[in-house]
Enzyme design. Structure first.
Site, PDB file in Angstrom:
ATOM      1  CB  VAL A   1      -1.036   0.103   1.220  1.00  0.00           C
ATOM      2  CG1 VAL A   1      -2.259  -1.040   0.871  1.00  0.00           C
ATOM      3  CG2 VAL A   1      -0.282  -0.140   2.682  1.00  0.00           C
TER       4      VAL A   1
ATOM      5  N   GLY B   1      -0.750  -0.675   8.989  1.00  0.00           N
ATOM      6  CA  GLY B   1       0.051   0.333   9.742  1.00  0.00           C
ATOM      7  C   GLY B   1       0.948  -0.668  10.851  1.00  0.00           C
TER       8      GLY B   1
ATOM      9  CE1 TYR C   1       1.357   3.152  14.372  1.00  0.00           C
ATOM     10  CE2 TYR C   1       1.028   3.672  16.554  1.00  0.00           C
ATOM     11  CZ  TYR C   1       0.670   3.256  15.230  1.00  0.00           C
ATOM     12  OH  TYR C   1      -0.545   2.471  15.587  1.00  0.00           O
TER      13      TYR C   1
END
Length: 258
Positions: A57, A85, A149
């Site tokens: 992705v 993720g 993150y």
């Protein structure tokens, strides 16, 4: 009066949808009657009742091909769940720029690219579509050891609000800020049952989430039950994190109340 959560006739694409939270989301969508396509960077055994496609992705061209393949097979795309993720632990002072770039790429830029591809399809559909971004409580609190993150997830929440305005009224955009969730990797990550139990004692609801509970929130946001919900950030964290000072407070009055 019963209010059904019905996704029958809808086609949903769930990135990272074969394990962990993604699997919980996939199963919730299947239970609600949706046709589900999952994707991950490599081939994987499909979740029963789904189709699985390989796609990185982070690669915009690959994402365009993925969405085109879904539409070619099913004639539509009603829901995108940007679930893929994550990030390994790394202190910000010691991590390389390349490391940070990859973390931000996966957790912010990849959802944006996937959302763009899905939006191009959804804008042409009479019924539009719904995009759900799986974010994190790290977006709204300090994230030591995973600073990039947390910053990326904060960006994802902001992106959700902005795209909810840009792409309305045809497409609804929402985010789920997920807290601690029990997955196949939890015991290894937190040092086994004792470590998990110690952490769960800090959560107001007394336990980590189950993946399907996050899935239920995602299915709600994708459904007609949330037809007037867009630009929202739903916190799915079991009550959040009580202030640290409460655990250190040992005044006589506090002891008497206990």
């Amino acid at each position: 009066m019963a209010i059904p959560l019905d996704l029958g006739g809808r086609v949903a694409l769930v990135t990272g949808g074969t394990k962990g939270i993604g699997l919980g989301i996939t199963q919730a969508f299947l239970a609600a009657g949706a046709t589900v396509v999952t994707c991950s960077r490599s081939d994987a055994d499909p979740v029963p009742g789904t189709t699985h496609l390989a796609c990185d992705v982070r690669d915009a061209d690959a994402v365009d091909r993925l969405v085109a393949e879904v539409v070619a097979a099913h004639r539509r795309l009603d829901v995108l769940v940007n679930n893929a993720g994550g990030a390994p632990y790394a202190l910000a002072a010691e991590a390389s720029p390349r490391f940070h770039d990859k973390v931000v790429g996966l957790n912010l830029m990849a959802p944006l690219v996937a959302a763009q591809a899905a939006n191009r399809v959804m804008q042409t559909q009479e019924t539009g579509g719904s995009i759900v971004n799986v974010s994190s409580v790290s977006a709204t609190r300090p994230s030591p050891g995973t600073a990039a993150y947390g910053a990326a997830k904060a960006g994802l929440d902001s992106l959700t609000r902005s795209l909810a305005v840009e792409w309305a009224p045809r497409v609804r955009m929402n985010a789920i800020d997920v807290g601690l969730c029990r997955t196949e990797n939890t015991d290894d990550h937190y040092g086994g049952d004792d470590g998990v139990a110690a952490i769960e004692r800090t959560i107001p609801l007394g336990r980590m989430a189950r993946p399907e509970e996050v899935g239920h929130v995602a299915a709600f946001l994708a459904s007609d039950l949330a037809s007037y919900v867009s630009g929202a950030r739903i916190e799915c964290h079991g009550g959040g994190e009580p202030p640290v000072f409460l655990s250190a407070l040992t005044s006589p009055s506090t002891q008497e109340q206990n």
